[in-house]
Design a protein around this motif. Structure first.
Motif, PDB file in Angstrom:
ATOM      1  N   GLN A  92       0.807  -1.233   0.000  1.00 42.10           N
ATOM      2  CA  GLN A  92       0.000   0.000   0.000  1.00 42.10           C
ATOM      3  C   GLN A  92       0.840   1.282   0.000  1.00 42.10           C
ATOM      4  OE1 GLN A  92      -2.540  -1.086   3.433  1.00 42.10           O
ATOM      5  NE2 GLN A  92      -4.238  -1.194   1.966  1.00 42.10           N
ATOM      6  N   ILE A  93       2.063   1.179  -0.511  1.00 48.01           N
ATOM      7  CA  ILE A  93       2.839   2.401  -0.734  1.00 48.01           C
ATOM      8  C   ILE A  93       2.155   3.205  -1.832  1.00 48.01           C
ATOM      9  CG2 ILE A  93       5.098   3.292  -1.452  1.00 48.01           C
ATOM     10  CD1 ILE A  93       6.274   0.733  -0.167  1.00 48.01           C
ATOM     11  N   VAL A  94       1.578   2.492  -2.775  1.00 45.63           N
ATOM     12  CA  VAL A  94       0.572   3.060  -3.673  1.00 45.63           C
ATOM     13  C   VAL A  94      -0.771   2.621  -3.114  1.00 45.63           C
ATOM     14  CG1 VAL A  94      -0.400   3.018  -5.986  1.00 45.63           C
ATOM     15  CG2 VAL A  94       2.090   2.909  -5.712  1.00 45.63           C
ATOM     16  N   PRO A  95      -1.604   3.512  -2.558  1.00 43.32           N
ATOM     17  CA  PRO A  95      -1.584   4.966  -2.743  1.00 43.32           C
ATOM     18  C   PRO A  95      -1.129   5.777  -1.525  1.00 43.32           C
ATOM     19  CG  PRO A  95      -3.756   4.296  -2.072  1.00 43.32           C
ATOM     20  CD  PRO A  95      -2.894   3.058  -2.018  1.00 43.32           C
ATOM     21  N   ASP A  96      -0.607   5.158  -0.469  1.00 46.87           N
ATOM     22  CA  ASP A  96      -0.312   5.912   0.754  1.00 46.87           C
ATOM     23  C   ASP A  96       0.756   6.983   0.557  1.00 46.87           C
ATOM     24  OD1 ASP A  96      -2.156   4.291   1.929  1.00 46.87           O
ATOM     25  OD2 ASP A  96      -0.748   3.178   3.198  1.00 46.87           O
ATOM     26  N   VAL A  97       1.736   6.692  -0.305  1.00 51.63           N
ATOM     27  CA  VAL A  97       2.853   7.630  -0.490  1.00 51.63           C
ATOM     28  C   VAL A  97       2.832   8.259  -1.883  1.00 51.63           C
ATOM     29  CG1 VAL A  97       5.376   7.881  -0.470  1.00 51.63           C
ATOM     30  CG2 VAL A  97       4.251   6.326   1.151  1.00 51.63           C
ATOM     31  N   ASP A 156      -0.821   1.944  11.967  1.00 54.39           N
ATOM     32  CA  ASP A 156      -2.235   2.036  12.322  1.00 54.39           C
ATOM     33  C   ASP A 156      -2.659   3.453  12.667  1.00 54.39           C
ATOM     34  OD1 ASP A 156      -2.547  -0.695  11.993  1.00 54.39           O
ATOM     35  OD2 ASP A 156      -2.093  -1.146  14.100  1.00 54.39           O
ATOM     36  N   ASN A 157      -1.689   4.285  13.055  1.00 56.60           N
ATOM     37  CA  ASN A 157      -2.011   5.648  13.478  1.00 56.60           C
ATOM     38  C   ASN A 157      -0.951   6.615  12.949  1.00 56.60           C
ATOM     39  OD1 ASN A 157      -3.371   7.718  14.901  1.00 56.60           O
ATOM     40  ND2 ASN A 157      -1.967   7.506  16.625  1.00 56.60           N
ATOM     41  N   PRO A 158      -0.916   6.819  11.622  1.00 51.23           N
ATOM     42  CA  PRO A 158       0.161   7.624  11.019  1.00 51.23           C
ATOM     43  C   PRO A 158      -0.114   9.133  11.060  1.00 51.23           C
ATOM     44  CG  PRO A 158      -1.242   6.759   9.308  1.00 51.23           C
ATOM     45  CD  PRO A 158      -1.811   6.241  10.613  1.00 51.23           C
ATOM     46  N   THR A 159      -0.382   9.642  12.241  1.00 48.41           N
ATOM     47  CA  THR A 159      -0.786  11.042  12.363  1.00 48.41           C
ATOM     48  C   THR A 159       0.353  12.027  12.101  1.00 48.41           C
ATOM     49  OG1 THR A 159      -0.377  10.892  14.745  1.00 48.41           O
ATOM     50  CG2 THR A 159      -2.637  10.512  13.981  1.00 48.41           C
ATOM     51  N   SER A 160       1.599  11.573  12.214  1.00 47.17           N
ATOM     52  CA  SER A 160       2.739  12.484  12.016  1.00 47.17           C
ATOM     53  C   SER A 160       3.535  12.162  10.757  1.00 47.17           C
ATOM     54  CB  SER A 160       3.673  12.440  13.232  1.00 47.17           C
ATOM     55  OG  SER A 160       3.005  12.870  14.390  1.00 47.17           O
ATOM     56  N   GLY A 161       3.088  11.166   9.994  1.00 47.19           N
ATOM     57  CA  GLY A 161       3.802  10.798   8.770  1.00 47.19           C
ATOM     58  C   GLY A 161       3.404  11.668   7.603  1.00 47.19           C
ATOM     59  N   GLU A 162       4.220  11.755   6.584  1.00 47.73           N
ATOM     60  CA  GLU A 162       5.478  11.062   6.437  1.00 47.73           C
ATOM     61  C   GLU A 162       6.583  11.754   7.240  1.00 47.73           C
ATOM     62  OE1 GLU A 162       6.431  10.872   2.198  1.00 47.73           O
ATOM     63  OE2 GLU A 162       4.295  10.823   1.772  1.00 47.73           O
ATOM     64  N   TYR A 163       7.621  10.992   7.549  1.00 46.50           N
ATOM     65  CA  TYR A 163       8.810  11.545   8.173  1.00 46.50           C
ATOM     66  C   TYR A 163       9.938  11.492   7.151  1.00 46.50           C
ATOM     67  CZ  TYR A 163      12.673  12.169  11.478  1.00 46.50           C
ATOM     68  OH  TYR A 163      13.789  12.645  12.132  1.00 46.50           O
ATOM     69  N   GLN A 164      10.523  12.658   6.849  1.00 49.63           N
ATOM     70  CA  GLN A 164      11.599  12.689   5.849  1.00 49.63           C
ATOM     71  C   GLN A 164      12.930  12.378   6.522  1.00 49.63           C
ATOM     72  OE1 GLN A 164      12.675  16.633   4.258  1.00 49.63           O
ATOM     73  NE2 GLN A 164      10.960  17.516   5.425  1.00 49.63           N
ATOM     74  N   VAL A 165      13.494  11.239   6.136  1.00 59.99           N
ATOM     75  CA  VAL A 165      14.771  10.800   6.683  1.00 59.99           C
ATOM     76  C   VAL A 165      15.924  11.425   5.911  1.00 59.99           C
ATOM     77  CG1 VAL A 165      16.229   8.787   7.164  1.00 59.99           C
ATOM     78  CG2 VAL A 165      13.743   8.624   7.390  1.00 59.99           C
ATOM     79  N   SER A 233       5.157  15.262   2.669  1.00 58.53           N
ATOM     80  CA  SER A 233       4.364  14.609   1.625  1.00 58.53           C
ATOM     81  C   SER A 233       5.213  14.457   0.371  1.00 58.53           C
ATOM     82  CB  SER A 233       3.105  15.416   1.314  1.00 58.53           C
ATOM     83  OG  SER A 233       2.443  14.886   0.180  1.00 58.53           O
ATOM     84  N   THR A 234       5.593  13.226   0.068  1.00 57.77           N
ATOM     85  CA  THR A 234       6.333  12.974  -1.165  1.00 57.77           C
ATOM     86  C   THR A 234       5.503  13.385  -2.364  1.00 57.77           C
ATOM     87  OG1 THR A 234       7.522  11.126  -0.170  1.00 57.77           O
ATOM     88  CG2 THR A 234       7.408  11.183  -2.567  1.00 57.77           C
ATOM     89  N   ARG A 235       4.229  13.090  -2.322  1.00 62.91           N
ATOM     90  CA  ARG A 235       3.328  13.414  -3.434  1.00 62.91           C
ATOM     91  C   ARG A 235       3.293  14.931  -3.680  1.00 62.91           C
ATOM     92  NH1 ARG A 235      -0.493  10.888  -1.555  1.00 62.91           N
ATOM     93  NH2 ARG A 235      -0.632   9.047  -2.889  1.00 62.91           N
ATOM     94  N   ALA A 236       3.159  15.715  -2.610  1.00 62.75           N
ATOM     95  CA  ALA A 236       3.113  17.174  -2.750  1.00 62.75           C
ATOM     96  C   ALA A 236       4.457  17.734  -3.202  1.00 62.75           C
ATOM     97  CB  ALA A 236       2.686  17.801  -1.430  1.00 62.75           C
TER      98      ALA A 236
END
Length: 255
Positions: A92-97, A156-165, A233-236
């Motif tokens: 599910q990286i498509v569509p999550d990321v 299950d609770n990605p409220t702060s993602g994405e995190y850019q490493v 947001s990688t998408r943005a």
């Protein structure tokens, strides 16, 4: 695979190529490369003689950059576009990321010769730095590399993602070199009990091989808890700089 750069190479590029190969030569061997030479113009050779001391025996500065790879082992999976699409969809990286999967594999090498392989589990304790990053492409193109974790604090609770490493732009050619860093790499960690996290690498080919004037704050390695690393947001980001679909990618899972 044989890659050859003939003719004049800009001094800065040659210096970076040499430094990159000197740091990563053992990683190249681990990936199946049996021979590597660094090609430099004569005017640059004197400048980088210091690097010869760091190169393993048998590797020398010559007039071409040549990387030869041993034949692929039979048990080594060759990732085709449909395989990559399936892996990105199943996890599910498509569509999550991203909206579209990459069509090529990016090779990322961590210490102890550990590499992501489209969903394998890896131990973050060895991820102090990245030794090597490579993907299919040409030296005439420029690229942006993004390493992101969408599952923060948990899947299950990605409220702060994405995190850019790690985010690097304006990479000249399909090999990571230490220039154009927007977000410096830091060793990722996860809170106990938050399950598996997806670690995603995406490479974008920049339009027309041009350099981009990125309008982003520079985040160094001391900004682990900086709020600007979170809710990335990688998408943005890709939309903002007209990067299109990812050209290459990979990912792994970690607790």
């Amino acid at each position: 695979m044989v890659v050859r750069l003939e003719g004049r190479i800009r001094s800065l590029m040659a210096l970076l190529v040499c430094e990159c190969l000197c740091k990563s030569i053992h990683g190249l061997e681990a990936q199946g490369y049996g021979h590597a030479t660094v090609a430099l113009p004569k005017t640059t050779i004197n400048t980088i003689r210091m690097f010869e001391k760091t190169m393993p025996p048998g590797y020398t500065i010559e007039t071409d950059l040549v990387i030869k790879r041993r034949p692929t082992e039979k048990n080594q999976k060759e990732w085709k576009p449909r395989d990559i699409e399936k892996a990105f969809s199943e996890h599910q990286i498509v569509p999550d990321v991203v909206d579209d999967p990459p069509v090529n594999k990016s090779t990322i090498l961590f210490p102890l010769n550990r590499s992501p392989e489209f969903g394998n589990e890896m131990n973050l304790s060895i991820h102090k730095h990245i030794c090597w990053a490579q993907w299919p492409g040409t030296m005439n193109d420029t690229y942006t590399l993004i390493y992101t974790i969408p599952d923060v604090p948990s899947r299950d609770n990605p409220t702060s993602g994405e995190y850019q490493v790690w985010v690097v732009g304006n990479i000249e050619g399909p090999i990571y070199m230490e220039n154009g860093t927007l977000t410096e790499y830091i060793k990722p960690t996860h809170p106990n009990g938050t399950g598996l996290h997806r670690h995603v690498f995406l490479v974008y080919k920049q339009p027309f091989g041009r350099f981009i004037r990125f309008d982003e704050p520079f985040l160094d390695a001391k900004t682990r808890l900086d709020p600007r690393r979170y809710k990335f947001s990688t998408r943005a980001f890709a939309r903002k700089y007209n990067l299109g679909k990812p050209a290459a990618g990979n990912f792994f899972l970690a607790y």
